[in-house]
Design a protein around this motif. Structure first.
Motif, PDB file in Angstrom:
ATOM      1  N   PHE A  87      42.591 -41.060 -30.402  1.00  0.00           N
ATOM      2  CA  PHE A  87      42.707 -39.611 -30.622  1.00  0.00           C
ATOM      3  C   PHE A  87      44.100 -39.113 -30.229  1.00  0.00           C
ATOM      4  O   PHE A  87      44.694 -38.300 -30.932  1.00  0.00           O
ATOM      5  N   LEU A  88      44.618 -39.618 -29.107  1.00  0.00           N
ATOM      6  CA  LEU A  88      45.953 -39.217 -28.680  1.00  0.00           C
ATOM      7  C   LEU A  88      46.994 -39.604 -29.730  1.00  0.00           C
ATOM      8  O   LEU A  88      47.900 -38.818 -30.032  1.00  0.00           O
ATOM      9  N   LEU A  89      46.840 -40.769 -30.314  1.00  0.00           N
ATOM     10  CA  LEU A  89      47.754 -41.189 -31.385  1.00  0.00           C
ATOM     11  C   LEU A  89      47.658 -40.250 -32.581  1.00  0.00           C
ATOM     12  O   LEU A  89      48.682 -39.852 -33.154  1.00  0.00           O
ATOM     13  N   CYS A  90      46.449 -39.865 -32.950  1.00  0.00           N
ATOM     14  CA  CYS A  90      46.268 -38.924 -34.075  1.00  0.00           C
ATOM     15  C   CYS A  90      46.935 -37.588 -33.782  1.00  0.00           C
ATOM     16  O   CYS A  90      47.673 -37.052 -34.616  1.00  0.00           O
ATOM     17  N   PHE A  91      46.700 -37.049 -32.587  1.00  0.00           N
ATOM     18  CA  PHE A  91      47.264 -35.745 -32.237  1.00  0.00           C
ATOM     19  C   PHE A  91      48.779 -35.810 -32.083  1.00  0.00           C
ATOM     20  O   PHE A  91      49.487 -34.881 -32.462  1.00  0.00           O
ATOM     21  N   THR A  92      49.285 -36.918 -31.540  1.00  0.00           N
ATOM     22  CA  THR A  92      50.734 -37.078 -31.395  1.00  0.00           C
ATOM     23  C   THR A  92      51.394 -37.179 -32.757  1.00  0.00           C
ATOM     24  O   THR A  92      52.440 -36.560 -33.001  1.00  0.00           O
ATOM     25  N   THR A  93      50.780 -37.930 -33.656  1.00  0.00           N
ATOM     26  CA  THR A  93      51.313 -38.050 -35.013  1.00  0.00           C
ATOM     27  C   THR A  93      51.339 -36.699 -35.706  1.00  0.00           C
ATOM     28  O   THR A  93      52.337 -36.330 -36.333  1.00  0.00           O
ATOM     29  N   GLU A  94      50.258 -35.940 -35.564  1.00  0.00           N
ATOM     30  CA  GLU A  94      50.204 -34.619 -36.191  1.00  0.00           C
ATOM     31  C   GLU A  94      51.268 -33.697 -35.606  1.00  0.00           C
ATOM     32  O   GLU A  94      51.939 -32.963 -36.334  1.00  0.00           O
ATOM     33  N   LEU A  95      51.461 -33.751 -34.293  1.00  0.00           N
ATOM     34  CA  LEU A  95      52.478 -32.923 -33.647  1.00  0.00           C
ATOM     35  C   LEU A  95      53.880 -33.293 -34.120  1.00  0.00           C
ATOM     36  O   LEU A  95      54.689 -32.421 -34.443  1.00  0.00           O
ATOM     37  N   ILE A  96      54.169 -34.585 -34.184  1.00  0.00           N
ATOM     38  CA  ILE A  96      55.487 -35.032 -34.632  1.00  0.00           C
ATOM     39  C   ILE A  96      55.727 -34.634 -36.081  1.00  0.00           C
ATOM     40  O   ILE A  96      56.821 -34.163 -36.431  1.00  0.00           O
ATOM     41  N   LEU A  97      54.721 -34.800 -36.939  1.00  0.00           N
ATOM     42  CA  LEU A  97      54.870 -34.378 -38.336  1.00  0.00           C
ATOM     43  C   LEU A  97      55.111 -32.880 -38.438  1.00  0.00           C
ATOM     44  O   LEU A  97      55.976 -32.423 -39.189  1.00  0.00           O
ATOM     45  N   ARG A  98      54.356 -32.105 -37.667  1.00  0.00           N
ATOM     46  CA  ARG A  98      54.524 -30.643 -37.695  1.00  0.00           C
ATOM     47  C   ARG A  98      55.926 -30.262 -37.223  1.00  0.00           C
ATOM     48  O   ARG A  98      56.596 -29.433 -37.836  1.00  0.00           O
ATOM     49  N   MET A  99      56.391 -30.904 -36.139  1.00  0.00           N
ATOM     50  CA  MET A  99      57.732 -30.597 -35.648  1.00  0.00           C
ATOM     51  C   MET A  99      58.799 -31.049 -36.642  1.00  0.00           C
ATOM     52  O   MET A  99      59.823 -30.385 -36.801  1.00  0.00           O
ATOM     53  N   LEU A 116      53.645 -19.399 -32.356  1.00  0.00           N
ATOM     54  CA  LEU A 116      54.260 -19.876 -31.116  1.00  0.00           C
ATOM     55  C   LEU A 116      53.208 -20.256 -30.073  1.00  0.00           C
ATOM     56  O   LEU A 116      53.304 -21.317 -29.457  1.00  0.00           O
ATOM     57  N   PHE A 117      52.187 -19.419 -29.880  1.00  0.00           N
ATOM     58  CA  PHE A 117      51.155 -19.734 -28.893  1.00  0.00           C
ATOM     59  C   PHE A 117      50.500 -21.076 -29.208  1.00  0.00           C
ATOM     60  O   PHE A 117      50.360 -21.933 -28.332  1.00  0.00           O
ATOM     61  N   TRP A 118      50.094 -21.270 -30.470  1.00  0.00           N
ATOM     62  CA  TRP A 118      49.414 -22.507 -30.851  1.00  0.00           C
ATOM     63  C   TRP A 118      50.366 -23.700 -30.770  1.00  0.00           C
ATOM     64  O   TRP A 118      49.957 -24.797 -30.376  1.00  0.00           O
ATOM     65  N   ASN A 119      51.621 -23.489 -31.138  1.00  0.00           N
ATOM     66  CA  ASN A 119      52.596 -24.578 -31.052  1.00  0.00           C
ATOM     67  C   ASN A 119      52.780 -25.023 -29.607  1.00  0.00           C
ATOM     68  O   ASN A 119      52.794 -26.223 -29.309  1.00  0.00           O
ATOM     69  N   MET A 120      52.927 -24.048 -28.705  1.00  0.00           N
ATOM     70  CA  MET A 120      53.090 -24.375 -27.288  1.00  0.00           C
ATOM     71  C   MET A 120      51.807 -24.998 -26.731  1.00  0.00           C
ATOM     72  O   MET A 120      51.867 -25.937 -25.931  1.00  0.00           O
ATOM     73  N   PHE A 121      50.675 -24.479 -27.149  1.00  0.00           N
ATOM     74  CA  PHE A 121      49.373 -25.006 -26.727  1.00  0.00           C
ATOM     75  C   PHE A 121      49.240 -26.475 -27.137  1.00  0.00           C
ATOM     76  O   PHE A 121      48.939 -27.339 -26.309  1.00  0.00           O
ATOM     77  N   ASP A 122      49.494 -26.761 -28.422  1.00  0.00           N
ATOM     78  CA  ASP A 122      49.410 -28.145 -28.912  1.00  0.00           C
ATOM     79  C   ASP A 122      50.408 -29.041 -28.196  1.00  0.00           C
ATOM     80  O   ASP A 122      50.080 -30.155 -27.786  1.00  0.00           O
ATOM     81  N   PHE A 123      51.640 -28.562 -28.065  1.00  0.00           N
ATOM     82  CA  PHE A 123      52.677 -29.351 -27.416  1.00  0.00           C
ATOM     83  C   PHE A 123      52.275 -29.667 -25.974  1.00  0.00           C
ATOM     84  O   PHE A 123      52.437 -30.802 -25.515  1.00  0.00           O
ATOM     85  N   GLY A 124      51.750 -28.687 -25.261  1.00  0.00           N
ATOM     86  CA  GLY A 124      51.336 -28.904 -23.880  1.00  0.00           C
ATOM     87  C   GLY A 124      50.203 -29.896 -23.752  1.00  0.00           C
ATOM     88  O   GLY A 124      50.237 -30.791 -22.895  1.00  0.00           O
ATOM     89  N   ILE A 125      49.198 -29.763 -24.605  1.00  0.00           N
ATOM     90  CA  ILE A 125      48.050 -30.668 -24.530  1.00  0.00           C
ATOM     91  C   ILE A 125      48.448 -32.100 -24.901  1.00  0.00           C
ATOM     92  O   ILE A 125      48.103 -33.054 -24.209  1.00  0.00           O
ATOM     93  N   VAL A 126      49.198 -32.231 -25.981  1.00  0.00           N
ATOM     94  CA  VAL A 126      49.611 -33.579 -26.408  1.00  0.00           C
ATOM     95  C   VAL A 126      50.561 -34.185 -25.378  1.00  0.00           C
ATOM     96  O   VAL A 126      50.440 -35.372 -25.037  1.00  0.00           O
ATOM     97  N   SER A 127      51.479 -33.389 -24.865  1.00  0.00           N
ATOM     98  CA  SER A 127      52.416 -33.896 -23.847  1.00  0.00           C
ATOM     99  C   SER A 127      51.678 -34.354 -22.599  1.00  0.00           C
ATOM    100  O   SER A 127      51.995 -35.404 -22.034  1.00  0.00           O
ATOM    101  N   SER A 128      50.683 -33.576 -22.160  1.00  0.00           N
ATOM    102  CA  SER A 128      49.926 -33.984 -20.979  1.00  0.00           C
ATOM    103  C   SER A 128      49.158 -35.274 -21.252  1.00  0.00           C
ATOM    104  O   SER A 128      49.048 -36.131 -20.378  1.00  0.00           O
ATOM    105  N   GLY A 129      48.638 -35.423 -22.467  1.00  0.00           N
ATOM    106  CA  GLY A 129      47.954 -36.662 -22.824  1.00  0.00           C
ATOM    107  C   GLY A 129      48.886 -37.860 -22.840  1.00  0.00           C
ATOM    108  O   GLY A 129      48.538 -38.943 -22.364  1.00  0.00           O
ATOM    109  N   VAL A 130      50.092 -37.666 -23.380  1.00  0.00           N
ATOM    110  CA  VAL A 130      51.073 -38.756 -23.423  1.00  0.00           C
ATOM    111  C   VAL A 130      51.500 -39.124 -22.003  1.00  0.00           C
ATOM    112  O   VAL A 130      51.604 -40.314 -21.664  1.00  0.00           O
TER     113      VAL A 130
END
Length: 161
Positions: A87-99, A116-130
């Protein structure tokens, strides 16, 4: 016919690899290298906002929440870390593609960015997972790993997006 198809795929893969190697010098940043490599395919906001990708993202989020529930109720039934890493790989891939598609500057822009809120939210969650994954590789105990699970569950809010 099958051999011809395999040869075409191998040729395309070799072409993309050659172009990637030619255009990416060691001085090129990893993000620019990723942009060059991914730029060979047509990636744009239409792809990210397509019904197929939106539904797939929602299904992955719901599946992740379901697995977190099973992990909580049956902690010893399975090696849950394997699924969490998928799941972390899926979310990280989606975040990188979006960025990549939006661009880091626009992704984090404060003015005129309704996401911006959702972007920061996603970035924070994925970053904490990584970071959690990285610390687990080092074998260190972290005290915020349980909080990361809470934030992953909060990802369900993203479905409201």
């Amino acid at each position: 016919h099958r051999n011809d198809l395999m040869m075409v795929k191998a040729s395309m893969r070799a072409e993309h690899t050659a172009v990637f190697k030619e255009e990416c010098s060691p001085a090129t940043s990893w993000f620019a290298a990723l942009q060059l490599w991914l730029g060979k395919w047509r990636l744009d906001m239409d792809l990210l906002e397509s019904p197929c990708v939106v539904v797939l993202t929602v299904l992955v989020i719901l599946a992740n929440a379901t697995i977190i529930g099973f992990e909580t109720d049956y902690p010893d039934a399975f090696n849950w870390d394997i699924l969490e890493n998928v799941f972390l790989l899926c979310f990280t891939t989606e975040l990188i593609l979006r960025m990549y598609i939006i661009g880091p500057g626009k992704y984090f822009r404060c003015h005129g960015n309704t996401d911006l809120f959702w972007n920061m939210f996603d970035f924070g969650i994925v970053s904490s997972g990584v970071l959690n994954w990285f610390f687990s590789l080092l074998g260190t105990k972290n005290t915020w790993g349980k909080n990361a699970t809470l934030f992953r569950i909060m990802r369900l809010l993203r479905v409201l997006r």
